[in-house]
Design a protein around this motif. Sequence first.
Motif, short mmCIF file in Angstrom:
data_model
loop_
_atom_site.label_atom_id
_atom_site.label_comp_id
_atom_site.label_asym_id
_atom_site.label_seq_id
_atom_site.Cartn_x
_atom_site.Cartn_y
_atom_site.Cartn_z
N VAL A 51 84.80 48.05 52.45
CA VAL A 51 83.47 48.46 52.01
C VAL A 51 83.57 49.80 51.27
CG1 VAL A 51 81.09 48.92 52.69
CG2 VAL A 51 82.50 47.37 54.08
N CYS A 67 82.62 44.48 50.32
CA CYS A 67 81.23 44.85 50.03
C CYS A 67 81.24 46.09 49.15
CB CYS A 67 80.47 45.20 51.31
SG CYS A 67 80.35 43.87 52.50
N SER A 68 80.23 46.20 48.28
CA SER A 68 80.14 47.36 47.40
C SER A 68 79.10 48.37 47.86
CB SER A 68 79.85 46.93 45.97
OG SER A 68 78.61 46.26 45.92
N GLU A 78 75.15 45.61 52.47
CA GLU A 78 75.77 44.28 52.50
C GLU A 78 76.61 44.05 53.75
OE1 GLU A 78 78.20 44.28 49.00
OE2 GLU A 78 76.54 44.77 47.68
N VAL A 79 76.82 45.08 54.53
CA VAL A 79 77.82 45.06 55.59
C VAL A 79 77.46 44.13 56.75
CG1 VAL A 79 79.00 46.46 57.33
CG2 VAL A 79 78.77 47.30 55.00
N ALA A 101 77.99 40.55 55.85
CA ALA A 101 79.41 40.26 55.63
C ALA A 101 80.18 40.21 56.94
CB ALA A 101 80.01 41.30 54.69
#
Length: 160
Positions: free
Chosen positions: A11, A37-38, A42-43, A46
Amino acid sequence: MTDRPIRLLLVDDQDLVRLGLRRILRRRDGFDVVGECSDGDEVTAAVAESTPDVVLMDIRMPRMTGLEALAALRERGEQARVVMLTAKGRDSDVARGLALGADAYLTKPFATADLVQRMRALPQLADVASDLQNQGLQAFVQIDRAQASRRSSSVSAAAT
């Protein structure tokens, strides 16, 4: 350590950092990059989808910081180990991250050997964290998590 590779989620908002980490870790025995993840927002999805053993996560990201994402993971009861990555090893960030449930910190730039060593040492870190909790630090961790949760909620509410 078992023969099963350590499953990793990377991440970081910088594509080149994720690419570098992926290349470094894929060349080492015992690691499997299962997702990327960017941003911190989003973590949680994910982690639920890829079930990593370890999340390597930058602190500073634009929409949701790594510390906020860490708090969200721990609120959901996620047990993945979390190694925080930071360009500035500020004591306040390190202390807050550890209070929120981070297992380790690495300050960028770091040597490949340091990264691999930290990743392989994570099982021993779990024993240290357990000892600290038994010494009464759990109350501090819960207070800090609650404060981070309130801040995260107010950030989410402001964004809508």
